[in-house]
Design an enzyme around this catalytic site. Sequence first.
Site, PDB file in Angstrom:
ATOM      1  N   ASP A 113      -7.527  -3.091  14.518  1.00  0.00           N
ATOM      2  CA  ASP A 113      -8.915  -3.487  14.220  1.00  0.00           C
ATOM      3  C   ASP A 113      -8.979  -4.679  13.269  1.00  0.00           C
ATOM      4  OD1 ASP A 113      -7.890  -2.354  11.960  1.00  0.00           O
ATOM      5  OD2 ASP A 113      -9.443  -0.830  11.716  1.00  0.00           O
TER       6      ASP A 113
ATOM      7  N   GLU B  68      -9.683  -2.003   5.434  1.00  0.00           N
ATOM      8  CA  GLU B  68     -10.343  -1.737   6.710  1.00  0.00           C
ATOM      9  C   GLU B  68     -11.547  -2.663   6.871  1.00  0.00           C
ATOM     10  OE1 GLU B  68      -8.839  -0.017   8.760  1.00  0.00           O
ATOM     11  OE2 GLU B  68      -8.313   2.006   8.115  1.00  0.00           O
TER      12      GLU B  68
ATOM     13  N   ASP C  25       0.810  -1.218   0.000  1.00  0.00           N
ATOM     14  CA  ASP C  25       0.000   0.000   0.000  1.00  0.00           C
ATOM     15  C   ASP C  25       0.841   1.263   0.000  1.00  0.00           C
ATOM     16  OD1 ASP C  25       0.889  -0.558   2.571  1.00  0.00           O
ATOM     17  OD2 ASP C  25      -1.087  -1.026   3.350  1.00  0.00           O
TER      18      ASP C  25
ATOM     19  N   HIS D 263      -7.263  -4.962  10.323  1.00  0.00           N
ATOM     20  CA  HIS D 263      -7.030  -4.737   8.887  1.00  0.00           C
ATOM     21  C   HIS D 263      -5.709  -5.358   8.441  1.00  0.00           C
ATOM     22  CE1 HIS D 263      -5.112  -0.696  10.127  1.00  0.00           C
ATOM     23  NE2 HIS D 263      -4.141  -1.333   9.505  1.00  0.00           N
TER      24      HIS D 263
HETATM   25  C1  F6R Z   1       1.339  -1.566   6.197  1.00  0.00           C
HETATM   26  C2  F6R Z   1       0.007  -2.108   6.275  1.00  0.00           C
HETATM   27  C3  F6R Z   1      -0.790  -2.110   7.533  1.00  0.00           C
HETATM   28  C4  F6R Z   1       0.028  -2.333   8.790  1.00  0.00           C
HETATM   29  C5  F6R Z   1      -0.861  -2.242  10.031  1.00  0.00           C
HETATM   30  C6  F6R Z   1      -0.068  -2.405  11.306  1.00  0.00           C
HETATM   31  O1  F6R Z   1       1.865  -1.697   4.874  1.00  0.00           O
HETATM   32  O2  F6R Z   1      -0.469  -2.545   5.286  1.00  0.00           O
HETATM   33  O3  F6R Z   1      -1.787  -3.113   7.453  1.00  0.00           O
HETATM   34  O4  F6R Z   1       0.640  -3.595   8.733  1.00  0.00           O
HETATM   35  O5  F6R Z   1      -1.514  -1.014  10.033  1.00  0.00           O
HETATM   36  O6  F6R Z   1       0.805  -1.321  11.439  1.00  0.00           O
HETATM   37  P1  F6R Z   1       1.946  -1.340  12.538  1.00  0.00           P
HETATM   38  O7  F6R Z   1       2.904  -2.404  12.146  1.00  0.00           O
HETATM   39  O8  F6R Z   1       2.594   0.018  12.432  1.00  0.00           O
HETATM   40  O9  F6R Z   1       1.294  -1.597  13.833  1.00  0.00           O
END
Ligand code: F6R
Length: 261
Positions: free
Chosen positions: A136, A143, A67, A138
């Site tokens: 959450d 989401e 992403d 994702h």
């Molecule tokens: C990042 C991504 C997100 C993160 C998630 C957890 O490329 O796709 O799904 O893996 O938001 O983020 P952290 O690791 O910062 O807790």
Amino acid sequence: MEVIITPDPAAAALLAARQIARLVREKPTAVLGLATGSTPIPLYKELIRMHREEGLDFSRVRTFNLDEYLGLAPGHPASYHRFMEENFFSGVNIPRDNIRLPDGLAADVQAHCAAYEQAIRDAGGIDLQVLGIGSDGHIGFNEHGSSLASRTRIKTLTKRTREDNTRFFDKPEDVPHHVITMGIGTIMESRSVVLLAYGAGKSAAIVGAVEGPITANNPASILQMHPDAKFYLDDSSAGALERADYYKWVFHNKPVWQADR
Ligand code: F6R
């Protein structure tokens, strides 16, 4: 789905790095799907160490990131282009031409997303997808409520995800509202999935993903349907799992032929 519970993030990242290193040694042209955020940082550090000290060669590896924030140029300090450069690409020998991330400045987002999907197909599909998990549930920026069959597209971040990610920006209002993310269907097509999670803040999401029903309310729960998904967790993110003892038991009692897979 295999759940591997380790004492701390370093141990989880080490096991995940070993799995990736094994793949890259067995298939030097492996296609890796990569994630950003805090979670994969120890994994990338370990892969960089393996490259420098053990000669792990990434020269034929190709990568696709999950992403990117819409509206951020690759050089923006909080862009995922910049994150990947600083935390991984600058430390290994993946040729620039083999690296792809969604373009946060794409003029025609829909055409760009379709081209991204095509590029993944042209590369032969993703061999191994690295994932973190949002508090959450994702994965990527899919989401809750995301179609479990979704493809690469634009998504609107939830209030909670924007708050979670404020730490990467100067001001809370600087966190973009929109992103381009691989879809859940895209992620599910990768041949293997490695999900990492650390800390009690992820434990509710992990319970939902591992022991809850499969639901778009916890997008990671779809990984229960993936034929080769491994969850590398530290003790705190696994702390609320009802069957934690069983997962540990399974890991410590693997048949010999399976022990280092
Ligand atoms: C990042 C991504 C997100 C993160 C998630 C957890 O490329 O796709 O799904 O893996 O938001 O983020 P952290 O690791 O910062 O807790």
